[in-house]
Motif scaffolding. Sequence first.
Motif, PDB file in Angstrom:
ATOM      1  N   SER A 143       0.628  -1.272  -0.096  1.00  0.00           N
ATOM      2  CA  SER A 143      -0.105  -0.066   0.049  1.00  0.00           C
ATOM      3  C   SER A 143       0.981   1.386  -0.014  1.00  0.00           C
ATOM      4  N   ALA A 144       2.031   1.196   0.271  1.00  0.00           N
ATOM      5  CA  ALA A 144       3.189   2.341   0.447  1.00  0.00           C
ATOM      6  C   ALA A 144       3.439   2.740  -1.049  1.00  0.00           C
ATOM      7  N   PHE A 145       3.503   1.737  -1.945  1.00  0.00           N
ATOM      8  CA  PHE A 145       3.545   1.672  -3.348  1.00  0.00           C
ATOM      9  C   PHE A 145       2.552   2.085  -3.948  1.00  0.00           C
ATOM     10  N   LEU A 146       1.548   1.875  -3.555  1.00  0.00           N
ATOM     11  CA  LEU A 146       0.060   2.405  -3.883  1.00  0.00           C
ATOM     12  C   LEU A 146      -0.128   3.835  -3.848  1.00  0.00           C
ATOM     13  N   ILE A 147       0.294   4.319  -2.557  1.00  0.00           N
ATOM     14  CA  ILE A 147       0.381   5.767  -2.530  1.00  0.00           C
ATOM     15  C   ILE A 147       1.236   6.694  -3.110  1.00  0.00           C
ATOM     16  N   LEU A 148       2.632   5.914  -3.217  1.00  0.00           N
ATOM     17  CA  LEU A 148       3.599   6.145  -4.166  1.00  0.00           C
ATOM     18  C   LEU A 148       2.879   6.592  -5.558  1.00  0.00           C
ATOM     19  N   ALA A 149       2.273   5.440  -6.213  1.00  0.00           N
ATOM     20  CA  ALA A 149       1.727   5.751  -7.495  1.00  0.00           C
ATOM     21  C   ALA A 149       0.778   6.713  -7.765  1.00  0.00           C
ATOM     22  N   ALA A 150       0.004   7.021  -6.309  1.00  0.00           N
ATOM     23  CA  ALA A 150      -1.012   8.054  -6.448  1.00  0.00           C
ATOM     24  C   ALA A 150      -0.315   9.650  -6.490  1.00  0.00           C
ATOM     25  N   TYR A 151       0.953   9.381  -5.861  1.00  0.00           N
ATOM     26  CA  TYR A 151       1.580  10.909  -5.849  1.00  0.00           C
ATOM     27  C   TYR A 151       2.168  11.086  -6.957  1.00  0.00           C
ATOM     28  N   LEU A 152       2.715  10.044  -7.788  1.00  0.00           N
ATOM     29  CA  LEU A 152       3.204  10.364  -9.191  1.00  0.00           C
ATOM     30  C   LEU A 152       2.094  10.777  -9.939  1.00  0.00           C
ATOM     31  N   ALA A 153       0.920  10.250  -9.743  1.00  0.00           N
ATOM     32  CA  ALA A 153      -0.193  10.550 -10.810  1.00  0.00           C
ATOM     33  C   ALA A 153      -0.708  12.112 -10.421  1.00  0.00           C
ATOM     34  N   TRP A 154      -0.616  12.372  -9.170  1.00  0.00           N
ATOM     35  CA  TRP A 154      -0.851  13.891  -8.754  1.00  0.00           C
ATOM     36  C   TRP A 154       0.309  14.832  -9.163  1.00  0.00           C
ATOM     37  N   PHE A 155       1.315  14.208  -9.265  1.00  0.00           N
ATOM     38  CA  PHE A 155       2.636  15.154  -9.658  1.00  0.00           C
ATOM     39  C   PHE A 155       2.323  15.371 -11.245  1.00  0.00           C
TER      40      PHE A 155
ATOM     41  N   HIS B 154      -0.090  15.490 -12.949  1.00  0.00           N
ATOM     42  CA  HIS B 154      -1.303  16.080 -13.381  1.00  0.00           C
ATOM     43  C   HIS B 154      -0.811  17.741 -12.881  1.00  0.00           C
ATOM     44  N   GLU B 155      -0.441  17.858 -11.612  1.00  0.00           N
ATOM     45  CA  GLU B 155      -0.297  19.194 -11.003  1.00  0.00           C
ATOM     46  C   GLU B 155       1.009  20.104 -11.694  1.00  0.00           C
ATOM     47  N   ARG B 156       2.235  19.138 -11.854  1.00  0.00           N
ATOM     48  CA  ARG B 156       3.496  19.876 -12.485  1.00  0.00           C
ATOM     49  C   ARG B 156       3.565  19.775 -13.887  1.00  0.00           C
ATOM     50  N   LEU B 157       2.959  18.839 -14.423  1.00  0.00           N
ATOM     51  CA  LEU B 157       3.319  18.618 -15.782  1.00  0.00           C
ATOM     52  C   LEU B 157       1.942  18.973 -16.720  1.00  0.00           C
ATOM     53  N   GLY B 158       0.911  18.823 -15.909  1.00  0.00           N
ATOM     54  CA  GLY B 158      -0.378  19.423 -16.741  1.00  0.00           C
ATOM     55  C   GLY B 158      -0.895  18.289 -17.628  1.00  0.00           C
TER      56      GLY B 158
ATOM     57  N   LEU C 266      -4.235   9.943 -15.352  1.00  0.00           N
ATOM     58  CA  LEU C 266      -4.227   8.331 -16.250  1.00  0.00           C
ATOM     59  C   LEU C 266      -2.939   8.212 -17.044  1.00  0.00           C
ATOM     60  N   LEU C 267      -2.437   9.187 -17.765  1.00  0.00           N
ATOM     61  CA  LEU C 267      -1.362   8.901 -18.387  1.00  0.00           C
ATOM     62  C   LEU C 267      -0.132   8.672 -17.834  1.00  0.00           C
ATOM     63  N   SER C 268      -0.036   8.822 -16.510  1.00  0.00           N
ATOM     64  CA  SER C 268       1.145   8.739 -15.577  1.00  0.00           C
ATOM     65  C   SER C 268       1.369   7.020 -15.707  1.00  0.00           C
TER      66      SER C 268
END
Lengths: 368, 295
Positions: free
Chosen positions: B43-55, B57-61, B65-67
């Motif tokens: 589940s830590a990797f789960l949250i890591l993936a969620a953060y990467l998805a957020w990143f 979206h937020e930073r690269l726009g 889902l494309l992450s």
Amino acid sequence: MPSASDTVTAPGAAPAPPGPAAGRPRLGRVLTIAAVVALAAAVLAFPGLAPNPYILSAGIVVLNYAVLSTSWNFVGGFTGYISLGHGALAGLGGYGTGLLVTKAGLPSLAALVLAMLLVALIAVPIGFAALRVRGASFVIVSIALVLIMLLVFQSWASVTGGSRGLVVPRPFPDLLRPEHHRVFYYLYAGLLALALGVWWLIDRSRFGLGLKAIREDEDKAEALGTPTFAYKLVVFVVSAAFTALSGGLYALWFGDLDPVFQFSILTGSYMVLMALLGGVRNLFGPLVGALVVGTALEFFKGSFGNTPLHLVATGVLLGLVVMFMPDGVLPALRNLFARFDRTRQSSIREVSAAELRDQRLQSTGGKA
Amino acid sequence: MPSGALLFQSVILGLLLGGLYALLAAGLTLYFGIMRVVMIAHSAFLILAAYLAWFTHERLGIDPLLSMVVTVPLFFAAGVLMQRGLLSRLRPMTLTMMSVLLTFAIAVLIEGLLGYAFTGTQRRIQLGYGSASIGLFGARIAVVKLIAFGLAAVALLALYLLMKKTKFGWALRATIQQPDAARLVGIDTEKIAGYGFGLGLATAAIGGTALSLDTTIYPSLHWHWIGPLMAIIVVGGLGSVPGAAAAALLLGLMQSLLQIPMGTTWAQTIFYLALFATLAFRPQGFFGGRLAQRF
């Protein structure tokens, strides 16, 4: 510090060669006794040497860790069952003591003892569910325990105070702060001595032998007539009682409880890390681990405050210990001494039966 | 008594949540089957993936889902490395306990690094279609929840087909069932075990992306996931994928329904109650699981 634990690492090793621990009668024993006496003297002299109350309070925190990880080692060291949830038992002891003092109006000491008994009682059904099956389920239950307790104590705010915390009145209201620290320092030292004494007694008893048989091979132990389930349950309850005492003492000393810290998964992982680092098969292993890790933790907290880097350091250290030093520092040190001990030097490496078995399993890559 | 529409909505939401649980529990079951490892870091990797998805979206726009284009292969590789480099090097005698500690250490490490890199602030993806919802017999279902469920369902189906229809799947199942026999017929079980781990971690990448669509994330969130997930695999019978999926749907549904009378916090206790009840009365789990007897 050789304990009776060491000699049974390989129960099936009839023609085992005399290991480094077995045949070092004089030098080893003298060194061990000297080290223990020095350690005890250092622990007792610390309050006199501490330059200010802050250092003394850090000493109490370290002693608290030492008691906790020694209590953990009743289960972890004897049976080999690794619990990540002992933090919850300490938290329950703390909250039990605090609530009995504030809500039921009991005197502090009575509350402490009653809370210990209550936690021991709660540990029976928990142990019943967790210990009926082997290994993996036990760890799962132990982690779940922390998460449930955090949930309950945060949400049930009308009784526990929730996230606002619970203030526990001091047991000795007329003592000044440094005196207060000093009293609790010695209380912790006494509790540590008691926990170590009980561990030592179990280690040398028939009961302890049964527990260690469970650690080495639970199926064989059961086949030989050891009441494995009852033994595991009893030692789990003993361990829970000591953990609760330590947690309760902490509540009385610190005086302010917050569910986030009392039921933190980190507390349990510190206990495991300390015991493992020191060596779970040694009486003083958890104490040594607590001195090392606890001092480092307090030092980092003092210099850098609470940052996520705490977590990083804990994770890295735990990973390194598991990968490279699963037997702990003390056995590693003993091996080092054995190397310098010229009277026993030989070109032939001695291998215990357990190591042999490991090598064989590894070479076939089989699953044990 | 809650209205019929509310009940219906809760059932739908519970099933949608159960789908995500099922995918994640499938990953955990894979690890357990391959190596008898309880992978706390899942589940830590789960949250890591969620953060990467957020990143992303937020930073690269870019759409979160494309992450997955990056995270899924990345996590697969991480899983293979973790199995080959770390877990397979532990002593077989104490593997179960030590592997728990090792994956626990990895989970704590990831949590700490996430807190260091992104601070403890709660993050949430704001999507253009984030507030859109579909009406269905009086129930309102958010589109993002449907997307998350769709992702989980497709991933589970793909996993099923991979396990049942491909040669790799046969080899993996053989490795899980009888490693010695698998070696005898010429399967490189060590390599297969590594790939199996990668596969398990890849499910965490997909699950994390699905999670990030409609959940507020923070570094310590993974503890809220590992508890329910471990309860699910125990109730399902350790090592049984269909058992885990059934338990996931059932418990997800119960959690959603219990939220009506009890509120969100107390509804979570259903997982722990189920965990304790299962271990006390039926330690091998409720949905078979031949391996569970001894672990």
